[in-house]
Enzyme design. Structure first.
Site, short mmCIF file in Angstrom:
data_model
loop_
_atom_site.label_atom_id
_atom_site.label_comp_id
_atom_site.label_asym_id
_atom_site.label_seq_id
_atom_site.Cartn_x
_atom_site.Cartn_y
_atom_site.Cartn_z
N ASN A 154 0.82 -1.22 0.00
CA ASN A 154 0.00 0.00 0.00
C ASN A 154 0.85 1.27 0.00
OD1 ASN A 154 0.95 0.11 2.62
ND2 ASN A 154 -1.06 0.11 3.60
N VAL A 167 -3.43 -4.82 2.50
CA VAL A 167 -3.80 -6.20 2.83
C VAL A 167 -4.75 -6.30 4.02
CG1 VAL A 167 -1.69 -7.17 1.85
CG2 VAL A 167 -1.75 -6.58 4.28
N TYR A 182 3.61 -2.62 18.00
CA TYR A 182 4.40 -3.45 17.09
C TYR A 182 4.63 -4.84 17.68
CZ TYR A 182 8.25 -4.85 13.99
OH TYR A 182 9.06 -5.52 13.10
N ARG A 211 16.10 3.74 12.83
CA ARG A 211 16.89 2.63 13.35
C ARG A 211 18.37 3.00 13.40
NH1 ARG A 211 13.88 -2.32 10.24
NH2 ARG A 211 13.51 -0.71 8.66
#
Length: 327
Positions: free
Chosen positions: A35, A60, A148, A189
């Site tokens: 997406n 999805v 998460y 990160r």
């Protein structure tokens, strides 16, 4: 014999795009789905001209329809960096829950084998070190990282349920810190954050005192492990990562040495629930898959740094609002 078909969700992301490359190389027909909330078409545009590659711009978490047979499904659709999942927490939970449910339903309907991308984050801030697949974790479900961590833990549970109740062939990979070309410099990160700061001539930000550890696996090694797991007969979770552990302070100094930069390392408060240790026990991967990482960190970092340095300077300056973690 007809060409096997694989559906890869999150295909325009860091890992998804490398999976697309691997399956094309192995002779598969690849159906890529994304997406584009965090993915980038630039990661897969080199595949668009191939007759064995097709792309669906689709979410999805909504109903998935793919005509024709599907042999394998690789579910890699999910925000994966702290910057992303703290910014879009609901979407993160939905893709782990509803997205996984939809993919499993498709796998059942198509009689396809499905591999889901779980994460070392299911172990939370671990009280067992190194982490084995039998460890249940130390996760705060209502902390900022819970959206998460718990999405991935639910993903594993529903995947196992479809395996045991519906007989769907499933595989679960627990991915540890991975790096390499196509990471986003601005995803928060540790590695891209350090390299991005070095490229801009900024001081490097380490959260906490830098004693917390991570274990970094080069992307080619990871993809090899995932590919072997998919084709194996093992249906319980498997850690895939590099057990070569390093403190974030030492890692920042490695990046400094690599870049030749003379900036300082600065320290900021450790984020809530940030793991103090992260190191995979890969005994199962070795014994079941015959897999272990091959790329030395020094070599992998050089390739990754050269990739980032080759990007337009405009990419170096696309900063998030703040770096939230040294994940």
């Amino acid at each position: 014999m007809s060409q096997k078909r694989v559906l890869i969700t999150g295909a325009a992301g860091f890992l998804g795009s490398h999976l697309c490359d691997r399956f094309i190389k192995e002779g598969y027909s690849v159906i890529a789905m994304d997406n584009l909330i965090t993915g980038d078409l630039k990661n897969i545009e080199h595949l668009f001209s191939l007759p064995q590659f097709e792309f669906y711009h689709h979410d999805v978490t909504k109903f998935i329809h793919v005509p024709g047979n599907i042999d394998y499904i690789m579910h890699f659709a999910s925000p994966a960096s702290p910057i992303d999942y703290l910014k879009i927490p609901i979407q993160t939970l939905k893709v782990g829950a509803m997205g996984t449910h939809n993919c499993l339903g498709l796998a059942k309907a198509k009689n396809a084998r499905m591999l889901v991308a779980s994460t070392s984050e299911v172990y939370g801030d671990p009280m067992v070190h190194p982490q084995t697949e039998e460890y249940w974790g130390n996760v705060n479900p209502v902390g900022p990282r819970g959206v998460y961590d718990e999405a991935k833990r639910y993903m594993e549970s529903i995947t196992r349920a479809y395996n045991t109740f519906h007989g769907v062939q499933t595989r679960i990979v627990r991915i540890f810190n991975t790096y390499g070309p196509r990471m986003r410099l601005n995803d928060g990160r540790a590695l891209p954050a350090f390299i991005g700061q070095a490229l801009r001539g900024e001081d490097m930000t380490v959260f906490g005192d830098g004693s917390q550890t991570r274990s970094f696996c080069y992307v080619d090694d990871l993809i090899e492990g995932i590919y072997r797991l998919l084709l194996s007969d093992y249906d319980m979770p498997v850690n895939i990562g590099n057990p070569n552990e390093i403190s974030l302070k030492d890692f920042a100094e490695e990046i400094l040495a690599l870049t030749g930069n003379k900036v300082k390392i600065v320290y900021k408060p450790l984020p809530v629930d940030d793991p103090k240790q992260r190191q995979p026990n890969i005994s199962k991967a070795k014994s079941i898959l015959g897999w272990e990482p091959k790329v030395d960190r020094k070599d992998g970092l050089k390739i990754t740094y050269d990739y980032f340095r080759g990007l337009p300077e405009s990419e170096w300056t696309k900063l998030p609002k703040e770096f939230s973690s040294n994940k």
